[in-house]
Write a protein that holds these residues in place. Structure first.
Motif, short mmCIF file in Angstrom:
data_model
loop_
_atom_site.label_atom_id
_atom_site.label_comp_id
_atom_site.label_asym_id
_atom_site.label_seq_id
_atom_site.Cartn_x
_atom_site.Cartn_y
_atom_site.Cartn_z
N VAL A 56 -3.64 30.82 52.99
CA VAL A 56 -2.86 32.03 53.23
C VAL A 56 -3.08 32.49 54.67
O VAL A 56 -4.22 32.51 55.16
CB VAL A 56 -3.27 33.15 52.25
CG1 VAL A 56 -2.63 34.48 52.64
CG2 VAL A 56 -2.88 32.77 50.82
N GLY A 113 1.31 30.99 51.48
CA GLY A 113 1.85 32.35 51.47
C GLY A 113 1.36 33.13 52.66
O GLY A 113 0.48 32.70 53.41
N VAL A 172 0.27 37.20 54.03
CA VAL A 172 -0.08 38.59 53.74
C VAL A 172 0.09 39.40 55.02
O VAL A 172 -0.34 38.96 56.10
CB VAL A 172 -1.52 38.72 53.21
CG1 VAL A 172 -1.96 40.19 53.17
CG2 VAL A 172 -1.63 38.11 51.82
N GLN A 187 7.94 30.37 49.92
CA GLN A 187 6.59 30.92 49.88
C GLN A 187 6.63 32.45 49.89
O GLN A 187 7.48 33.06 50.54
CB GLN A 187 5.76 30.44 51.06
CG GLN A 187 5.60 28.94 51.18
CD GLN A 187 6.54 28.37 52.23
OE1 GLN A 187 7.73 28.67 52.23
NE2 GLN A 187 6.00 27.54 53.12
N VAL A 233 5.80 36.30 50.76
CA VAL A 233 5.27 37.19 51.80
C VAL A 233 4.88 38.47 51.09
O VAL A 233 5.69 39.09 50.40
CB VAL A 233 6.32 37.48 52.89
CG1 VAL A 233 5.80 38.54 53.86
CG2 VAL A 233 6.67 36.21 53.65
N VAL A 234 3.61 38.87 51.22
CA VAL A 234 3.07 40.01 50.48
C VAL A 234 2.61 41.07 51.48
O VAL A 234 1.80 40.79 52.36
CB VAL A 234 1.88 39.58 49.59
CG1 VAL A 234 1.34 40.78 48.83
CG2 VAL A 234 2.31 38.48 48.63
N ALA A 282 -0.41 36.05 47.16
CA ALA A 282 0.25 35.17 48.12
C ALA A 282 -0.12 33.71 47.89
O ALA A 282 0.68 32.80 48.16
CB ALA A 282 -0.12 35.58 49.54
N SER A 309 4.10 33.08 42.48
CA SER A 309 4.69 34.12 43.33
C SER A 309 5.84 33.61 44.19
O SER A 309 6.50 34.40 44.88
CB SER A 309 3.61 34.71 44.24
OG SER A 309 2.55 35.25 43.50
#
Length: 337
Positions: free
Chosen positions: A10, A86, A88, A111, A113-114, A140, A145
């Motif tokens: 991540v 992912g 963050v 993927q 995106v948080v 992520a 997700s």
């Protein structure tokens, strides 16, 4: 010899905000993304590899379109490399409901995106930043997700960027999705999605960004005489009207809004906080049907803040009146109505 499962990876982008604030006599953004991650208990035990990018160090209120479009471009390139599972983003909660939706409009990769932040800064007892950051990284990194667009994760709840709102000035549970509820929750470190949004969502071409339009947002209030919107077309490229109820304004505003709609796109949203703007229930001067007949664009379920982000993004990518109305039909979830 057994095949080893590849470690999840991540990338964390630090943008500043309360989660990164420290100081005496008034906290300011001062902690790096690496320092935030070092303060998260249990992160090392997740087996997730973390890549750190100190992108900005600003309060959420001071972020602008240039910051977020630059972030969107960088994230797009990072995801295209294919070696992260992912992303963050840590930032101030003041503007998460707007910035996350802007990122969502330009996010087309599978993927996740948080976006996360904190309501209590690291100098306070019970600071929520470490828990939110851990939950965001776990979300992520999780395969479940993918294909949800941009997510907002705080207080162990997972929200869709296009629905989430900040609803309380200080509560740790401030982020809510009034029309849909959360998509899911973090349970023992794993994201559990209890619902799925419709697959179709409005996304735009990031490479088409070429202007920085001015889009105004005006909230209609009791006894409003329209002084704030007179001559607005002289400096604004678009307008969002946060109207009463399902899309009503005092009848004295109708002529000026009608004239504005001849020159710039004017979007009609509800200031109520949840629920849709309507199209044909009321028929009096200043009603939703009257205003839509004057050329205003219906926001549907999009609240005024999201409507402004969408209108800015559409103008910045070269959309005209007809295509703007079509995207709002999809984004506002009334395309079948």
């Amino acid at each position: 010899m057994q095949n080893q499962v590849p470690r999840r990876r991540v990338a964390v982008y630090g943008m500043g905000g309360t989660i990164a604030m420290a100081g005496v006599g008034g906290v300011v953004p001062s902690l790096s993304a690496a320092q935030l991650l070092d303060a998260v208990p249990g992160l090392a035990d997740t087996g997730i590899d973390i890549e750190v990018n100190d992108f900005r160090r600003l309060p959420g209120a001071s972020l602008g379109f240039a910051d977020l479009t630059a972030l969107a471009v960088d994230i797009d390139k990072r995801l295209a490399s294919g070696d992260v599972d992912g992303i963050v983003v840590t930032q101030g909660t003041d503007t998460i409901e707007e910035t996350s939706y802007l990122l969502d409009l330009f996010h087309t990769a599978p993927q996740p995106v948080v976006v996360t932040g904190a309501m209590r800064n690291p100098t306070l007892a019970g600071a929520d930043g470490p828990a939110n950051l851990l939950a965001a990284v776990q979300t992520a990194a999780h395969p479940g997700s993918r294909d949800h667009g941009v997510l907002v994760v705080l207080a162990d709840e997972i929200h869709a960027a296009r629905h989430v709102r900040k609803t309380h000035a200080t509560s740790g549970h401030t982020f809510q999705s009034p029309n849909t509820g959360p998509l899911g929750h973090l349970v023992e470190g794993n994201p559990h999605f209890l619902s799925r949004l419709p697959a179709a969502r409005a996304t735009l071409d990031l490479t088409a960004l070429h202007t920085d339009p001015r889009v105004a947002l005006v909230t209609v209030v009791f006894g409003d005489d329209g002084a704030l919107v007179h001559d607005l077309a002289a400096w604004a490229d678009g307008l969002v009207v946060a109207a009463f109820g399902v899309g009503h304004v005092p009848q004295g505003l109708v002529p000026v809004l009608s004239e504005l709609a001849e020159h710039i796109p004017v979007v009609l949203a509800s200031r109520a906080g949840s629920g849709p703007g309507l199209s044909s229930t009321y028929g009096f001067p200043g009603s939703e049907s009257d205003l839509l007949e004057q050329g205003l664009i219906r926001a549907g379920f999009l609240d005024p803040l999201k409507s402004r982000i969408l209108l800015w993004s559409l103008l910045a990518t070269g959309h005209d009146g007809g295509s703007i109305a079509e995207v709002f039909r999809r984004a506002g979830a009334y395309g079948q109505g």
